[in-house]
Design an enzyme around this catalytic site. Structure first.
Site, mmCIF file in Angstrom:
data_model
loop_
_atom_site.group_PDB
_atom_site.id
_atom_site.type_symbol
_atom_site.label_atom_id
_atom_site.label_comp_id
_atom_site.label_asym_id
_atom_site.label_seq_id
_atom_site.Cartn_x
_atom_site.Cartn_y
_atom_site.Cartn_z
ATOM 1 N N CYS A 149 -2.883 1.482 6.428
ATOM 2 C CA CYS A 149 -3.074 0.704 7.808
ATOM 3 C C CYS A 149 -3.631 1.732 8.828
ATOM 4 C CB CYS A 149 -1.552 0.439 8.391
ATOM 5 S SG CYS A 149 -0.398 1.818 8.289
ATOM 6 N N ASN A 179 0.825 -1.009 0.070
ATOM 7 C CA ASN A 179 0.208 0.000 0.014
ATOM 8 C C ASN A 179 0.828 1.278 0.122
ATOM 9 O OD1 ASN A 179 0.736 -0.327 2.706
ATOM 10 N ND2 ASN A 179 -1.229 0.498 3.815
HETATM 11 P P1 NAD Z 1 0.578 -9.270 3.822
HETATM 12 O O1 NAD Z 1 0.876 -9.557 5.307
HETATM 13 O O2 NAD Z 1 -0.310 -10.173 3.292
HETATM 14 O O3 NAD Z 1 1.939 -9.107 3.348
HETATM 15 C C1 NAD Z 1 3.214 -8.179 3.617
HETATM 16 C C2 NAD Z 1 4.282 -8.723 3.195
HETATM 17 O O4 NAD Z 1 4.682 -10.066 3.866
HETATM 18 C C3 NAD Z 1 4.202 -9.125 1.622
HETATM 19 O O5 NAD Z 1 5.575 -8.774 1.174
HETATM 20 C C4 NAD Z 1 4.141 -10.532 1.436
HETATM 21 O O6 NAD Z 1 4.782 -11.231 0.285
HETATM 22 C C5 NAD Z 1 5.042 -11.112 2.787
HETATM 23 N N1 NAD Z 1 4.534 -12.246 3.273
HETATM 24 C C6 NAD Z 1 3.324 -12.848 2.864
HETATM 25 N N2 NAD Z 1 3.305 -14.089 3.803
HETATM 26 C C7 NAD Z 1 4.705 -14.232 4.124
HETATM 27 C C8 NAD Z 1 5.255 -15.421 5.009
HETATM 28 N N3 NAD Z 1 4.668 -16.627 5.226
HETATM 29 N N4 NAD Z 1 6.562 -15.064 5.325
HETATM 30 C C9 NAD Z 1 7.085 -14.128 5.254
HETATM 31 N N5 NAD Z 1 6.640 -12.911 4.253
HETATM 32 C C10 NAD Z 1 5.332 -13.366 3.898
HETATM 33 O O7 NAD Z 1 0.116 -7.623 3.917
HETATM 34 P P2 NAD Z 1 -0.445 -6.709 2.527
HETATM 35 O O8 NAD Z 1 -1.668 -7.267 2.264
HETATM 36 O O9 NAD Z 1 0.789 -6.760 1.845
HETATM 37 O O10 NAD Z 1 -0.785 -5.406 3.303
HETATM 38 C C11 NAD Z 1 -1.724 -5.138 4.044
HETATM 39 C C12 NAD Z 1 -1.241 -5.086 5.504
HETATM 40 O O11 NAD Z 1 -0.480 -4.337 5.788
HETATM 41 C C13 NAD Z 1 -2.552 -4.550 6.400
HETATM 42 O O12 NAD Z 1 -2.953 -5.409 7.483
HETATM 43 C C14 NAD Z 1 -2.259 -3.166 6.746
HETATM 44 O O13 NAD Z 1 -2.723 -2.842 7.692
HETATM 45 C C15 NAD Z 1 -0.644 -3.568 6.814
HETATM 46 N N6 NAD Z 1 0.096 -2.463 7.047
HETATM 47 C C16 NAD Z 1 0.652 -1.869 8.355
HETATM 48 C C17 NAD Z 1 1.358 -0.904 8.224
HETATM 49 C C18 NAD Z 1 1.894 -0.229 9.685
HETATM 50 O O14 NAD Z 1 2.876 0.474 9.453
HETATM 51 N N7 NAD Z 1 1.402 -0.650 10.604
HETATM 52 C C19 NAD Z 1 1.562 0.054 7.242
HETATM 53 C C20 NAD Z 1 1.109 -0.537 6.061
HETATM 54 C C21 NAD Z 1 0.396 -1.507 5.627
#
Ligand code: NAD
Length: 496
Positions: free
Chosen positions: A286, A154
């Site tokens: 987020c 995002n």
């Molecule tokens: P996601 O958890 O699906 O993926 C995040 C990253 O983790 C991606 O690069 C993905 O490929 C990787 N990933 C997925 N499975 C994995 C595994 N088993 N092992 C290691 N890496 C893995 O999240 P998303 O859909 O990309 O992003 C949306 C989420 O991110 C929402 O929940 C949002 O709130 C959160 N977010 C949080 C913040 C914050 O600062 N708190 C900022 C932006 C987004």
């Protein structure tokens, strides 16, 4: 039509294909026919090469004077500024948010790069007194080693910059894996760092899936630091994977952020904030203002104004500067939103506007959904407790500030919160009592500045913060140093 461009991994200063030779497609969510590029479908083998390169490069990078590291970051920041428009439009094409917001995303990366470049001349430690005569005491920052960075889609340039820049200025070497929906923006950032003169192996980029590439990055013995931003669900696995070898882990995860509108609020301002907090980035932040608690005295008026404004939002391809809300990032996210809207209806929430896919004409080409508002919601409803990550806002009436705060704290997340009021006492009370890492007064729950710490409490974060000097605390370790210049063995030194 020209064939789609194939983008490679960046390992040890070279642009290389994945060991498997396979690629995956990155397509435009506003027009799924458009292929933005093809990226390397990497595996454990590529991750191992990248980690080895980082491990080797760390040996000299850690000894490079921090002001010199800073000079490279300054060059990178200038290059990013020159390319801001190009990178913003590429970001809109790969993930859909409107061009004004993707300019903001690139700008955040520029700000973070300048900020951390400046830290090269600070990286302050502390001096202190000693219990003994002729003894000097201090503590200094030390780099830690190889950092694995895993990022979401995002904020595809801002979030990687929040991790890469502090890691580098502290003297670490990194391997980054961007989300599969947005590899291009991270590629652009890494390419800029390479052109700015980051030595080979100090920054490595490996694209591919979370289960394949992400898991390999988390389990490698040579990795000392992991920084993950993404969903709470995946973050839980990341924490568990890091625990075995005691890797330092910074986890930034999901949110369910609240705006509280008090009866003395400037309602037009509150409506404005709720629109951009709720529907900016198509609700896929987020920090999105996905819940609103409104005092019953102004509930009706607020709801009427908010619904009118939401209905008028122009949804479409984010490259059109008149469009105010872009598509969802992919069809799976679209499906999630559709499911939650059904859940909201089943729970008895009142659908005030939206609640459907946009179809017909260009809408059929992409993942478009209407800005959606549920009214008369109850805090225990799933749509008020769970992160939807789409353009869906739930409004709950409340009778007092205390009730609004209780609603605010009644979720497992703790990222951001806000209050609209003209009463300074109430604003400070809310600031004290809301269990979130970020708090706003008379502004929505979004809009971070790079010199303030960013992160959440409870199941949003694990206590670390990104940005500001807080990030330096994560990417360095303190070393306590005792210097005795008495030229004799002092008794207390052997006693303790
Ligand atoms: P996601 O958890 O699906 O993926 C995040 C990253 O983790 C991606 O690069 C993905 O490929 C990787 N990933 C997925 N499975 C994995 C595994 N088993 N092992 C290691 N890496 C893995 O999240 P998303 O859909 O990309 O992003 C949306 C989420 O991110 C929402 O929940 C949002 O709130 C959160 N977010 C949080 C913040 C914050 O600062 N708190 C900022 C932006 C987004």
């Amino acid at each position: 039509m020209a064939p789609p461009k194939i983008f490679k991994n960046y390992i040890n200063g070279e642009w290389v294909p994945s060991a498997s030779g396979l690629t995956f497609d990155n397509s435009n969510p506003a027009d799924r026919r458009e292929l933005v590029g093809m990226f390397q479908k990497s595996s454990r083998h590529d991750v191992e090469d990248a980690i080895q390169a980082a491990k080797d490069a760390y040996k000299t990078w850690r000894l490079t004077p921090p002001p010199k590291r800073g000079e490279i970051l300054y060059r990178a920041a200038r290059l990013l500024s020159e390319r801001k428009e190009e990178y913003a439009s590429q970001m809109t094409r790969e993930m859909g948010k409107v061009i004004e917001e993707t300019r903001g995303d690139v700008q955040e990366a520029i700000d973070m790069t300048y900020y951390m470049a400046g830290e090269g001349r600070r990286l302050f430690g502390q001096t202190t007194t000693s219990e003994l005569p002729n003894k000097f005491c201090m503590w200094v920052r030390s780099p830690i080693g190889v950092c694995s960075l895993v990022t979401p889609w995002n904020f595809p340039m801002a979030i990687p910059s929040w991790k890469i820049m502090p890691a580098l200025i502290c003297g670490n070497a990194v391997v980054i894996k961007p989300a599969t929906d947005t590899p291009l923006s991270t590629y652009n950032l890494v390419q800029t760092l390479a052109e700015a003169g980051v030595p080979r192996g100090v920054v490595n980029l490996v694209t591919g899936s979370g289960p394949e590439v992400g898991t390999a990055l988390l389990s490698h013995d040579a990795v000392r630091v992991v920084s993950f931003t993404g969903s709470t669900e995946v973050g839980r696995n990341v924490a568990a994977a890091c625990a075995g070898t005691f890797k330092h882990a910074c986890l930034e995860m999901g949110g369910k952020n609240i705006i509280m509108v008090m009866e003395d609020a400037n309602l037009d301002l509150a409506v404005d904030g709720a629109i951009w907090g709720g529907f900016g980035t198509t609700g896929q932040r987020c920090t999105a203002s996905s819940r609103i608690a409104v005092h019953k005295d102004v509930y009706k008026e607020f709801v009427e104004k908010f619904v009118t404004r939401a209905r008028a939002l122009k949804v479409g391809n984010g490259l059109d500067p008149s469009v105010q809300m872009g598509p969802l990032v992919n069809t799976s996210q679209l499906k999630t939103v559709e499911e939650y809207v059904e859940i909201g209806k089943d729970e008895g929430a009142k659908l005030l506007c939206g609640g459907e896919r946009l179809t017909g004409g260009d809408y059929d080409l992409g993942c478009f959904y209407t800005p959606t508002i549920f009214g008369d919601c109850k805090p225990e409803m799933r749509i008020c407790r769970e992160e939807i990550f789409g353009p869906v806002v739930s409004i709950m009436p409340c009778a007092s500030l205390e009730e609004a705060i209780e609603i605010g704290n009644g979720v497992v997340y703790g990222l951001s919160s806000s209050i609209y009021t003209r009463n300074v006492n109430r604003a400070f009370q809310a600031m004290r009592d809301l269990e979130t890492g970020i708090f706003y007064v008379n502004a929505p729950t979004i809009g971070a500045e790079t010199h303030l710490p960013f992160g959440g409490t409870k199941q949003t974060g694990n206590g670390h913060r990104e940005a500001a000097t807080a990030a330096l605390d994560f990417y360095s370790e303190w070393k306590a140093v005792y210097v005795d210049y008495s030229d004799k063995l002092q008794r207390a030194q052997i006693d303790s």
